[in-house]
Structures are given as C-alpha cells and as structure tokens.
Design an enzyme around this catalytic site. Structure first.
Site, PDB file in Angstrom:
ATOM      1  N   SER A  23     -19.212  11.249  11.458  1.00  0.00           N
ATOM      2  CA  SER A  23     -18.705  10.330  10.422  1.00  0.00           C
ATOM      3  C   SER A  23     -19.538  10.418   9.145  1.00  0.00           C
ATOM      4  CB  SER A  23     -18.714   8.891  10.959  1.00  0.00           C
ATOM      5  OG  SER A  23     -19.996   8.542  11.444  1.00  0.00           O
ATOM      6  N   ASN A 110     -25.087   0.463  17.422  1.00  0.00           N
ATOM      7  CA  ASN A 110     -23.954  -0.474  17.410  1.00  0.00           C
ATOM      8  C   ASN A 110     -24.223  -1.678  16.514  1.00  0.00           C
ATOM      9  OD1 ASN A 110     -23.009   1.340  19.215  1.00  0.00           O
ATOM     10  ND2 ASN A 110     -23.127   0.003  21.016  1.00  0.00           N
ATOM     11  N   THR A 155      14.644 -16.543 -13.626  1.00  0.00           N
ATOM     12  CA  THR A 155      14.742 -16.677 -12.169  1.00  0.00           C
ATOM     13  C   THR A 155      15.856 -15.720 -11.794  1.00  0.00           C
ATOM     14  OG1 THR A 155      16.363 -18.456 -12.281  1.00  0.00           O
ATOM     15  CG2 THR A 155      14.047 -19.134 -12.168  1.00  0.00           C
ATOM     16  N   HIS A 156      15.737 -15.085 -10.645  1.00  0.00           N
ATOM     17  CA  HIS A 156      16.697 -14.041 -10.217  1.00  0.00           C
ATOM     18  C   HIS A 156      16.806 -12.925 -11.263  1.00  0.00           C
ATOM     19  CE1 HIS A 156      18.093 -17.165  -7.354  1.00  0.00           C
ATOM     20  NE2 HIS A 156      17.991 -17.968  -8.400  1.00  0.00           N
ATOM     21  N   SER A 277       5.786  12.786 -21.361  1.00  0.00           N
ATOM     22  CA  SER A 277       6.484  13.643 -20.414  1.00  0.00           C
ATOM     23  C   SER A 277       6.293  15.086 -20.865  1.00  0.00           C
ATOM     24  CB  SER A 277       7.970  13.282 -20.420  1.00  0.00           C
ATOM     25  OG  SER A 277       8.734  14.399 -20.024  1.00  0.00           O
ATOM     26  N   LYS A 283       9.295  10.263 -24.454  1.00  0.00           N
ATOM     27  CA  LYS A 283       8.785   9.405 -23.384  1.00  0.00           C
ATOM     28  C   LYS A 283       7.369   8.878 -23.633  1.00  0.00           C
ATOM     29  CE  LYS A 283      10.601   8.645 -19.835  1.00  0.00           C
ATOM     30  NZ  LYS A 283      10.830   9.514 -18.677  1.00  0.00           N
ATOM     31  N   ASN A 285       5.241   6.777 -20.945  1.00  0.00           N
ATOM     32  CA  ASN A 285       5.409   6.246 -19.584  1.00  0.00           C
ATOM     33  C   ASN A 285       4.282   5.296 -19.179  1.00  0.00           C
ATOM     34  OD1 ASN A 285       7.715   7.822 -19.268  1.00  0.00           O
ATOM     35  ND2 ASN A 285       6.521   9.571 -18.530  1.00  0.00           N
ATOM     36  N   GLU A 290       2.505   1.875 -12.906  1.00  0.00           N
ATOM     37  CA  GLU A 290       3.231   2.429 -11.754  1.00  0.00           C
ATOM     38  C   GLU A 290       2.263   2.830 -10.646  1.00  0.00           C
ATOM     39  OE1 GLU A 290       7.001   4.819 -13.245  1.00  0.00           O
ATOM     40  OE2 GLU A 290       5.285   5.123 -14.529  1.00  0.00           O
ATOM     41  N   TYR A 317     -18.626  -2.459  21.812  1.00  0.00           N
ATOM     42  CA  TYR A 317     -18.383  -1.347  20.885  1.00  0.00           C
ATOM     43  C   TYR A 317     -17.560  -0.249  21.549  1.00  0.00           C
ATOM     44  CZ  TYR A 317     -19.013   2.608  17.804  1.00  0.00           C
ATOM     45  OH  TYR A 317     -18.768   3.679  16.978  1.00  0.00           O
ATOM     46  N   GLN A 322     -15.278   3.446  14.671  1.00  0.00           N
ATOM     47  CA  GLN A 322     -15.713   4.307  13.573  1.00  0.00           C
ATOM     48  C   GLN A 322     -14.571   4.475  12.553  1.00  0.00           C
ATOM     49  OE1 GLN A 322     -18.507   7.618  14.242  1.00  0.00           O
ATOM     50  NE2 GLN A 322     -16.778   8.971  13.817  1.00  0.00           N
ATOM     51  N   LYS A 325     -14.134   2.391   8.749  1.00  0.00           N
ATOM     52  CA  LYS A 325     -14.771   2.556   7.440  1.00  0.00           C
ATOM     53  C   LYS A 325     -13.900   3.159   6.345  1.00  0.00           C
ATOM     54  CE  LYS A 325     -18.422   3.790   9.855  1.00  0.00           C
ATOM     55  NZ  LYS A 325     -18.206   2.793  10.937  1.00  0.00           N
TER      56      LYS A 325
HETATM   57  N1  ARG Z   1     -20.805   6.338  13.545  1.00  0.00           N
HETATM   58  C1  ARG Z   1     -20.625   5.222  14.408  1.00  0.00           C
HETATM   59  C2  ARG Z   1     -19.598   4.244  13.829  1.00  0.00           C
HETATM   60  O1  ARG Z   1     -19.297   4.368  12.685  1.00  0.00           O
HETATM   61  C3  ARG Z   1     -21.922   4.495  14.575  1.00  0.00           C
HETATM   62  C4  ARG Z   1     -22.083   3.772  15.854  1.00  0.00           C
HETATM   63  C5  ARG Z   1     -22.197   4.726  16.968  1.00  0.00           C
HETATM   64  N2  ARG Z   1     -22.504   4.093  18.210  1.00  0.00           N
HETATM   65  C6  ARG Z   1     -22.364   4.697  19.356  1.00  0.00           C
HETATM   66  N3  ARG Z   1     -22.662   4.022  20.405  1.00  0.00           N
HETATM   67  N4  ARG Z   1     -21.893   5.902  19.422  1.00  0.00           N
HETATM   68  O2  ARG Z   1     -19.077   3.398  14.490  1.00  0.00           O
END
Ligand code: ARG
Length: 458
Positions: A23, A110, A155-156, A277, A283, A285, A290, A317, A322, A325
């Site tokens: 990650s 964790n 309205t509407h 455009s 144009k 835009n 948007e 956990y 993971q 994020k």
């Molecule tokens: N990269 C992991 C996450 O984002 C960190 C926690 C990992 N913990 C584990 N017991 N493997 O959740």
C-alpha cells in the site's frame, strides 16, 4: 529479501503477491503522521521505562532525521516496502541499528494505521473547513453586491416569484454553514486516539495511552481496543459530510451552467474559468462547473466503496481495511480542489442584471402579489387567487403582461382594483415587501448576511 515479519513463514513472497499486498504507493501520503505518531510512541516507551530514556531519545532523533530528509527530498520512499509503517521502521533500523527495532514495542500496525488515518483526516478536515469558509466569504461579498438585483425565483424550474440574486447566493451560504457544522461534529469523533489498542487486545506492557494521546493533540482515546483498531466510522462520516458538500456544489454548478447558457444569460463567467471549443469558435464552456458536478459522482462512489468494504468484515482488523485509504484520500483531495475552483469562479463571475430583470418580467411572476393585493382589499385568498388566475389567462390570450393591463380592464375583473395596483405589482415592490425573516427583501438579505458573518466569527 525476507520480510520484517519473517519467522512463522520464510517471509519470501511472490513478486505479484507483494505488489498486490503493498500500500506504500498511496499510504506514503501519511508519512508525517506516521513519523509523528512514532515519535510520541517512543517518548511514551521512554517515559514509562519500557525502553531507556536514551534509547527513546535516539529513536526520536532518528525519526526526526527521516522526516526532515523526506521533506527536503533527500530520502525517497522505497516502493518495494509493504507500507509506510514498514518503510519508516526499516529506514530507522538502517540508520540506528538494533535500537531501531525497539520502536515497535507495545504497538501493532493495526493501531498504528488507525492512528495515522485519524491524524491525516484531522488535518484534512481543517483544510476543508478553511476552504469552505473562504467560499462563504466570497459568496457573502457577491451577495452584498447583488442584494438588489432582481431575478426570477423558480420552482419546478418555472418562474415563480421575483427574488434577488443576493438572496439566491445567500441560500448557498446557509448550506455551507451546515457543512461546516457537520465537519466540526465529525472532527470530534475523529479526534480520539487508537494508539495503544495494539493488535486487537491491548498489551501486557505498562503503557500510558493518555500520554500519547495528549502528545498528539487528541481529545481522548478509543475505549475498546477491538473497536479502536477496526473502527473506520469516522472516515465514512467524513466522506458523508464531504458528499453533502459536493451535492451542494453540484446543485450550484447546475445553476451556473444554466445561467451562463444563451437561453438564460444571467451571468458571464470569467474567461479564466471557462474553456473554448476546438471546433466551434463561438463556444465558452463552463467546464469547471461541469467537472465539479461530475466529480460529485466520484465522491459518492468513494463513500459507498468504504461502506461496502466495511459491511461484511468481522472484528477486529482485516486486510480489507487497507482499501479505506484511496477512497477517503480521493474524496478529500476532490472536495478541496472543487472548493478552491468555486472560490475563483464566484469571485470572478459577473451578473447580467438586465437579463435577470427581463426574465423576471415575463412569466407572470407577480401573480401572487396581484392576489395578495385583492386580499388586502378584503377578498378571501381563494377568491383573489381565482380572479388573478383569470387575469393571467386573459393576458396570455391577449399577449399582455400584468403591468400592461389597463385599470379599466382590471375593474372588469374586480371593482376592488384601484390605481395603486400598478405599484403593488412592480417587481421592486414584490421583492421589497418580502421583509419576513429569511425573505428576499434587501433588508432581509442584509440580515442574512449579518447572521452568516456572526456564525463565521464564532
Ligand atoms: N497497510 C495496512 C493498512 O493500510 C497497515 C496495517 C497492516 N496490518 C496488518 N496486520 N497487516 O491497513
């Protein structure tokens, strides 16, 4: 190379599995929080005598060095590391030798990852709040400027009653004020420290969770270690609050897009916030608006992504987490860029009062006021409503508007009509009579502006 957690297995993993598991390409965003969290942890370990004070100082010094080198670019992330936590620990051990290996005493990744996300999102909320406030400021400024510019209220999407452009802009300020309050409410629940929950069950070491929480600026700690490591409600809440902001910006975008069309031409966006455009020379835009409307869909997806990830996982956990994020980072980055673009767009747009007024003059927008006129002369509202409807219908068949009907003709519909009817149905009167709290009159809009300013200075 064998993993840091080699032992139960040989720690040699398939390259494909490594890439899939890693990650670091997104959680490296949290390096500051990770390092500051580790510094507080090292300080606590030293304070409680779990490691010696000089070891704690060495760890803190080492972490400071890593932070500095990452900030100034002399240290690069090792993209083969499993995550940001492993990277920092590996780098620390590389720099300090065996003492580096003491940092992970009485904690787990964790509780560490839960800590990092909370700290990261806390900072993000502060930035989102300040951008939201900037947008409110910009809107209040434009509302002052346009507080007596008359436009149709709908309205509407049918012309309903005359309002002012300032009044319309102030409606968005009220929405954004609620957004601020949702963000600050969410921040309270984010600002509790999970560190010390360890893997899931707490620890046998004599730690001090309050010491760490205080050092890191938390208001308190998570009171159940299983919950502390598996709670991501705060990220869901934040994304829900962000989704509401985006929904507001998206509605506003829709109006900006309509208003800047040739069909409406109520506003002119600044050249610096529009595009042309490649083929149609005429144009201009409203791409920014948007895009905000489009990005709203993405943010809603981020919210639902995390809700779905969480709905089936048992305590505590699980690696599924993971996946929390990227979505929450994306939602934060997106709302920040949309708020920023909106500030620029609002600060530079120009209203076209003649076109707003012209639109307000068509569509019998003052028919309610015509009925109210008869009510004031003693007719029950339902009867007044019926007569006004008949007059509107007469105008439509004769190609007239309420202002062009003669007094004689009015009297054919009701003897209660007098010369003062014309003043009563003028758009200026229609607007400025609406002095009820929150209404569209200049004085009511001024009061709204004062209210918003007072709320912001609290
Ligand atoms: N990269 C992991 C996450 O984002 C960190 C926690 C990992 N913990 C584990 N017991 N493997 O959740």
């Amino acid at each position: 190379m064998a993993k840091m957690w080699a032992g139960r297995t040989d720690g040699i993993t398939d390259k494909m599995a490594d890439d899939f598991n890693s990650s670091i390409h997104f959680d490296s965003k949290m390096f500051r929080q990770d390092i500051k969290g580790s510094m507080a942890h090292a300080a606590m370990l030293g304070f409680k005598g779990i490691i010696s004070q000089s070891e704690a100082d060495t760890l803190i010094g080492g972490l400071e060095g890593i932070l500095e080198d990452l900030e100034n670019g002399s240290l690069q992330f090792d993209m083969t590391a499993e995550d940001i936590h492993m990277f920092v620990e590996q780098e620390l051990t590389l720099r300090l030798g065996d003492v580096g290996k003491k940092l992970h005493t009485a904690r787990s990744r964790n509780d560490q990852v839960a800590l990092d996300i909370r700290m990261y999102l806390r900072d993000e909320i502060d930035e989102i709040v300040s951008l939201t406030r900037r947008l409110i400021d910009a809107l209040v400024c434009r509302a002052e400027e346009y507080k007596s510019v008359i436009m149709p209220g709908y309205t509407h999407l049918q012309r309903a009653q005359p309002i002012t452009f300032g009044h319309h802009l102030m409606a968005y300020c009220m929405m954004l004020l609620r957004d601020l309050s949702r963000l600050s409410d969410c921040r309270k629940r984010i600002n509790l420290s999970p560190i010390g929950c360890c893997a899931l069950a707490g620890t046998t070491y004599d730690t001090d969770r309050y010491f760490e929480a205080e050092k890191l600026g938390f208001d308190g700690i998570c009171m159940n270690s299983l919950d502390g490591v598996s709670d991501r409600d705060f990220a869901v809440e934040l994304m829900a609050a962000i989704s509401v902001i985006m929904m507001h910006l998206s509605r506003f975008s829709e109006e900006i897009i309509l208003w800047s069309s040739w069909e409406f031409k109520f506003i002119e966006l600044s050249d610096s916030f529009t595009t042309g455009s490649s083929i149609m020379p005429q144009k201009k835009n409203p791409d920014m608006a948007e895009l905000v409307r489009g990005k709203t869909g993405r943010v809603f997806g981020d919210l639902f992504g995390l809700l779905t990830v969480l709905k089936g996982i048992p305590l505590a956990y699980n690696k599924d987490m993971q996946e929390d994020k990227e979505g929450v980072f994306d939602a934060c980055d997106t709302v920040k860029s949309c708020l920023e673009i909106f500030v620029g767009m609002i600060e530079t747009l120009k209203a076209i009062p003649e076109n707003m007024k012209k639109a307000a003059q068509g569509g019998f927008i003052n028919a309610t006021d015509l009925a109210d006129y008869l009510v004031k002369k003693g007719l029950p509202f339902r009867s007044a409503y019926k007569i006004s409807g008949q007059i509107v219908s007469y105008c439509i068949s004769e190609g007239e508007v309420l202002e062009s009907v003669t007094l004689e003709k009015y009297k054919e519909f009701s003897p209660l009509f007098e010369e003062d009817v014309f003043d009563e149905i003028s758009l200026e009167t229609c607007v400025n009579k609406r002095i009820s709290v929150g209404g569209t009159s200049v004085s009511s809009v001024e009061a709204q502006i004062e209210y918003v300013k007072a709320e912001l200075s609290k």
